[in-house]
Design a protein around this motif. Structure first.
Motif, mmCIF file in Angstrom:
data_model
loop_
_atom_site.group_PDB
_atom_site.id
_atom_site.type_symbol
_atom_site.label_atom_id
_atom_site.label_comp_id
_atom_site.label_asym_id
_atom_site.label_seq_id
_atom_site.Cartn_x
_atom_site.Cartn_y
_atom_site.Cartn_z
ATOM 1 N N ALA A 18 -12.730 8.510 -3.125
ATOM 2 C CA ALA A 18 -11.523 8.523 -2.256
ATOM 3 C C ALA A 18 -11.696 9.535 -1.059
ATOM 4 O O ALA A 18 -11.541 8.988 0.200
ATOM 5 N N LEU A 19 -12.266 10.681 -1.240
ATOM 6 C CA LEU A 19 -12.515 11.746 -0.428
ATOM 7 C C LEU A 19 -13.731 11.216 0.636
ATOM 8 O O LEU A 19 -13.623 11.460 1.747
ATOM 9 N N ALA A 20 -14.783 10.784 -0.062
ATOM 10 C CA ALA A 20 -15.878 10.329 0.731
ATOM 11 C C ALA A 20 -15.434 8.908 1.723
ATOM 12 O O ALA A 20 -16.066 9.116 2.965
ATOM 13 N N ASN B 246 -0.723 4.279 -5.519
ATOM 14 C CA ASN B 246 -0.984 4.652 -4.085
ATOM 15 C C ASN B 246 -2.503 4.479 -3.918
ATOM 16 O O ASN B 246 -3.375 4.434 -4.758
ATOM 17 N N GLY B 247 -3.010 4.605 -2.583
ATOM 18 C CA GLY B 247 -4.479 4.237 -2.222
ATOM 19 C C GLY B 247 -5.053 5.607 -2.878
ATOM 20 O O GLY B 247 -4.383 6.537 -2.574
ATOM 21 N N ALA B 248 -6.109 5.702 -3.395
ATOM 22 C CA ALA B 248 -6.828 7.040 -4.019
ATOM 23 C C ALA B 248 -7.189 7.985 -2.769
ATOM 24 O O ALA B 248 -7.256 8.874 -3.072
ATOM 25 N N ASP B 249 -7.154 7.401 -1.719
ATOM 26 C CA ASP B 249 -7.639 8.212 -0.633
ATOM 27 C C ASP B 249 -6.498 9.146 0.133
ATOM 28 O O ASP B 249 -6.503 9.850 0.752
ATOM 29 N N SER B 250 -5.039 8.663 -0.350
ATOM 30 C CA SER B 250 -3.934 9.330 -0.022
ATOM 31 C C SER B 250 -3.665 10.569 -0.241
ATOM 32 O O SER B 250 -4.353 11.015 -1.498
ATOM 33 N N TYR B 251 -3.067 11.680 0.194
ATOM 34 C CA TYR B 251 -2.829 12.791 -0.121
ATOM 35 C C TYR B 251 -1.440 13.424 0.563
ATOM 36 O O TYR B 251 -1.512 12.769 1.818
#
Length: 177
Positions: free
Chosen positions: A86-88, A160-165
């Motif tokens: 998700a970070l990438a 949530n989308g795994a890339d959310s924060y």
């Protein structure tokens, strides 16, 4: 070297006996002495605001289970997306890291939904924050991830989308000693 940490853990253990019925500090200390590397993990949990405490044991064994028992998701572990993929995948406004990578580096695991619900049976947690939890591969393969919180005296599981924060979302770690 870890005398301050041991004192903190012992004090917290004594103040919250409802979290670990049937356990004595002597039994916990014996497990910690038998696994000295666990103290470095517990120190990281403490340093990031987790307030680790004994929450029980694993089955019939003498394995002690520690979990972050801070009232809200640990402050030093917030604003993280779910995992390295998700970070990438995130193109702009990347967070500093991911919950899964930080947990692995620390030597803890994210709670499962069942473990999170069991923790909430001890006392209320995450009334203003939320915590990423272990996510089934089938959900993660579609780009999602799960998190939990407690609102209206109920435990909720969301996606949530795994890339959310978010500044109010972190993760709780689990350590078996």
């Amino acid at each position: 070297m870890h005398d301050d940490l041991i004192h903190t853990l012992q004090t917290r253990f004594s103040q919250h006996m409802h979290r670990h019925p049937g356990w004595t500090w002597d039994k916990v200390l014996a497990r910690l002495n038998a696994a000295p590397a666990s103290l470095a993990v517990l120190e990281q949990m403490e340093d990031t605001g987790g307030e680790p405490d004994v929450i029980g044991h694993a089955g019939d064994t003498d394995t002690v289970t520690f979990c972050d028992c801070s009232g809200e998701s640990p402050l030093g572990r917030r604003s993280l997306c779910f995992d390295a993929d998700a970070l990438a995948a995130r193109k702009a406004n990347k967070p500093a890291g991911s919950a899964m990578a930080m947990a692995q580096t620390m030597g803890v695991t994210l709670l499962t939904e069942t473990q999170y619900r069991q923790l909430q049976e001890l006392e209320p947690f995450d009334r203003k924050t939320s915590s990423w939890i272990a996510t089934p591969d089938s959900i993660r393969a579609l780009g999602g991830a799960l998190f939990c919180d407690r609102r209206y005296e109920q435990v909720f599981v969301y996606h949530n989308g795994a890339d959310s924060y978010y500044a109010s979302r972190g993760f709780r770690g689990l350590l078996r000693v």
